[in-house]
Scaffold this motif. Sequence first.
Motif, mmCIF file in Angstrom:
data_model
loop_
_atom_site.group_PDB
_atom_site.id
_atom_site.type_symbol
_atom_site.label_atom_id
_atom_site.label_comp_id
_atom_site.label_asym_id
_atom_site.label_seq_id
_atom_site.Cartn_x
_atom_site.Cartn_y
_atom_site.Cartn_z
ATOM 1 N N GLY A 168 4.855 8.872 -2.561
ATOM 2 C CA GLY A 168 4.045 9.991 -3.007
ATOM 3 C C GLY A 168 2.763 9.603 -3.715
ATOM 4 N N GLY A 169 2.359 8.373 -3.588
ATOM 5 C CA GLY A 169 1.097 7.948 -4.181
ATOM 6 C C GLY A 169 1.225 7.205 -5.492
ATOM 7 N N ALA A 170 2.414 6.708 -5.797
ATOM 8 C CA ALA A 170 2.663 6.020 -7.065
ATOM 9 C C ALA A 170 2.406 4.511 -6.992
ATOM 10 C CB ALA A 170 4.101 6.277 -7.508
ATOM 11 N N CYS A 171 1.879 4.042 -5.884
ATOM 12 C CA CYS A 171 1.649 2.607 -5.672
ATOM 13 C C CYS A 171 2.958 1.832 -5.832
ATOM 14 C CB CYS A 171 0.568 2.067 -6.620
ATOM 15 S SG CYS A 171 -0.120 0.471 -6.110
ATOM 16 N N ALA A 172 4.020 2.403 -5.249
ATOM 17 C CA ALA A 172 5.339 1.790 -5.359
ATOM 18 C C ALA A 172 5.937 1.470 -3.988
ATOM 19 C CB ALA A 172 6.268 2.722 -6.136
ATOM 20 N N CYS A 173 5.122 1.562 -2.956
ATOM 21 C CA CYS A 173 5.561 1.176 -1.614
ATOM 22 C C CYS A 173 4.309 0.750 -0.853
ATOM 23 C CB CYS A 173 6.276 2.336 -0.906
ATOM 24 S SG CYS A 173 5.219 3.712 -0.373
ATOM 25 N N ALA A 174 4.426 0.471 0.400
ATOM 26 C CA ALA A 174 3.255 0.077 1.186
ATOM 27 C C ALA A 174 3.145 0.928 2.443
ATOM 28 C CB ALA A 174 3.343 -1.400 1.535
ATOM 29 N N THR A 175 3.646 2.148 2.400
ATOM 30 C CA THR A 175 3.682 2.991 3.593
ATOM 31 C C THR A 175 2.446 3.875 3.756
ATOM 32 O OG1 THR A 175 4.963 4.702 2.462
ATOM 33 C CG2 THR A 175 6.203 2.996 3.647
ATOM 34 N N CYS A 176 1.415 3.587 2.989
ATOM 35 C CA CYS A 176 0.125 4.268 3.182
ATOM 36 C C CYS A 176 -0.968 3.235 3.425
ATOM 37 C CB CYS A 176 -0.220 5.178 2.004
ATOM 38 S SG CYS A 176 -0.614 4.300 0.468
ATOM 39 N N HIS A 177 -0.563 2.077 3.882
ATOM 40 C CA HIS A 177 -1.456 0.946 4.161
ATOM 41 C C HIS A 177 -2.499 1.361 5.201
ATOM 42 C CE1 HIS A 177 -1.730 -3.207 6.351
ATOM 43 N NE2 HIS A 177 -2.674 -3.117 5.429
ATOM 44 N N LYS B 195 -17.846 -0.129 -1.021
ATOM 45 C CA LYS B 195 -17.808 1.192 -1.667
ATOM 46 C C LYS B 195 -16.386 1.614 -2.015
ATOM 47 C CE LYS B 195 -22.105 3.035 0.055
ATOM 48 N NZ LYS B 195 -22.769 4.062 0.839
ATOM 49 N N ALA B 196 -15.428 1.217 -1.194
ATOM 50 C CA ALA B 196 -14.029 1.581 -1.461
ATOM 51 C C ALA B 196 -13.451 0.759 -2.606
ATOM 52 C CB ALA B 196 -13.180 1.397 -0.201
ATOM 53 N N GLY B 197 -14.051 -0.381 -2.891
ATOM 54 C CA GLY B 197 -13.591 -1.221 -3.988
ATOM 55 C C GLY B 197 -12.499 -2.187 -3.572
ATOM 56 N N LYS B 198 -12.186 -3.063 -4.499
ATOM 57 C CA LYS B 198 -11.151 -4.066 -4.258
ATOM 58 C C LYS B 198 -9.824 -3.559 -4.810
ATOM 59 C CE LYS B 198 -14.307 -7.896 -4.325
ATOM 60 N NZ LYS B 198 -14.354 -9.319 -4.328
ATOM 61 N N MET C 200 -1.892 -4.701 -9.160
ATOM 62 C CA MET C 200 -0.664 -3.987 -8.784
ATOM 63 C C MET C 200 -0.691 -3.629 -7.293
ATOM 64 S SD MET C 200 1.119 -0.599 -10.460
ATOM 65 C CE MET C 200 -0.206 0.526 -10.123
ATOM 66 N N GLU C 201 -1.844 -3.179 -6.808
ATOM 67 C CA GLU C 201 -1.961 -2.845 -5.387
ATOM 68 C C GLU C 201 -1.769 -4.089 -4.528
ATOM 69 O OE1 GLU C 201 -5.206 -0.956 -2.254
ATOM 70 O OE2 GLU C 201 -5.607 -0.824 -4.416
ATOM 71 N N GLU C 202 -2.358 -5.207 -4.934
ATOM 72 C CA GLU C 202 -2.182 -6.451 -4.189
ATOM 73 C C GLU C 202 -0.715 -6.845 -4.120
ATOM 74 O OE1 GLU C 202 -4.738 -9.423 -5.867
ATOM 75 O OE2 GLU C 202 -6.492 -8.656 -4.800
ATOM 76 N N ASP C 203 0.020 -6.649 -5.217
ATOM 77 C CA ASP C 203 1.452 -6.951 -5.228
ATOM 78 C C ASP C 203 2.199 -6.084 -4.216
ATOM 79 O OD1 ASP C 203 1.091 -8.877 -7.174
ATOM 80 O OD2 ASP C 203 1.798 -7.601 -8.826
ATOM 81 N N MET C 204 1.836 -4.807 -4.122
ATOM 82 C CA MET C 204 2.502 -3.901 -3.178
ATOM 83 C C MET C 204 2.113 -4.224 -1.737
ATOM 84 S SD MET C 204 4.631 -2.312 -4.948
ATOM 85 C CE MET C 204 5.331 -1.731 -3.437
ATOM 86 N N LEU C 205 0.891 -4.669 -1.527
ATOM 87 C CA LEU C 205 0.461 -5.037 -0.173
ATOM 88 C C LEU C 205 1.285 -6.183 0.399
ATOM 89 C CD1 LEU C 205 -3.402 -4.629 -0.452
ATOM 90 C CD2 LEU C 205 -1.911 -3.440 1.181
ATOM 91 N N ASP C 206 1.936 -6.957 -0.470
ATOM 92 C CA ASP C 206 2.831 -8.014 0.001
ATOM 93 C C ASP C 206 3.959 -7.456 0.862
ATOM 94 O OD1 ASP C 206 1.361 -9.984 -1.272
ATOM 95 O OD2 ASP C 206 2.701 -10.097 -3.008
ATOM 96 N N ARG D 66 -4.502 -7.749 5.978
ATOM 97 C CA ARG D 66 -5.777 -8.404 6.263
ATOM 98 C C ARG D 66 -6.690 -8.284 5.053
ATOM 99 N NH1 ARG D 66 -6.682 -5.187 11.941
ATOM 100 N NH2 ARG D 66 -4.684 -5.740 12.873
ATOM 101 N N GLU D 67 -7.838 -8.919 5.144
ATOM 102 C CA GLU D 67 -8.820 -8.851 4.057
ATOM 103 C C GLU D 67 -9.220 -7.402 3.760
ATOM 104 O OE1 GLU D 67 -13.322 -10.436 3.162
ATOM 105 O OE2 GLU D 67 -12.093 -11.512 4.614
ATOM 106 N N GLU D 68 -9.252 -6.571 4.790
ATOM 107 C CA GLU D 68 -9.667 -5.175 4.638
ATOM 108 C C GLU D 68 -8.515 -4.216 4.316
ATOM 109 O OE1 GLU D 68 -9.399 -5.962 9.179
ATOM 110 O OE2 GLU D 68 -9.954 -7.074 7.394
ATOM 111 N N SER D 69 -7.337 -4.760 4.033
ATOM 112 C CA SER D 69 -6.168 -3.939 3.720
ATOM 113 C C SER D 69 -6.284 -3.280 2.356
ATOM 114 C CB SER D 69 -4.891 -4.781 3.752
ATOM 115 O OG SER D 69 -4.562 -5.159 5.061
ATOM 116 N N ARG D 70 -5.905 -2.011 2.304
ATOM 117 C CA ARG D 70 -5.814 -1.264 1.047
ATOM 118 C C ARG D 70 -4.654 -0.295 1.174
ATOM 119 N NH1 ARG D 70 -10.032 -0.276 -2.525
ATOM 120 N NH2 ARG D 70 -8.264 0.470 -3.759
#
Length: 106
Positions: free
Chosen positions: A41-50, A60-63, A67-73, A79-83
């Motif tokens: 639901g947007g809590a940065c607690a999963c990676a299903t909105c990658h 412009k979107a930022g880095k 915490m987000e990098e940890d979830m992207l694992d 990729r470099e452009e992953s958010r």
Amino acid sequence: MTKITFIQPDGEGQTVEVENGLTVMEAAKLNDVAGIEAECGGACACATCHVYVDKAWREKAGKPSEMEEDMLDFAFDVREESRLSCQIKISDALDGLIVRVPEKQF
């Protein structure tokens, strides 16, 4: 209203208009964009909105935060452009943003 285009793995695009202050994930869910599950639901607690942020929009979107990098694992094909789309807040500066939806979410 800000326009965001979601490109599916098959190349099909869906452009949506949303209010500033929401997140890219909320824009996807409000407009039934396929492939954005957002199980937490947007809590940065999963990676299903990658998503992959188009190269022209990455600055412009930022880095991602630490915490987000940890979830992207936990995401597939990072990729470099992953958010995580739940962490990208919509503003006038992102009008025209293009993101690509991965073939697979966790």
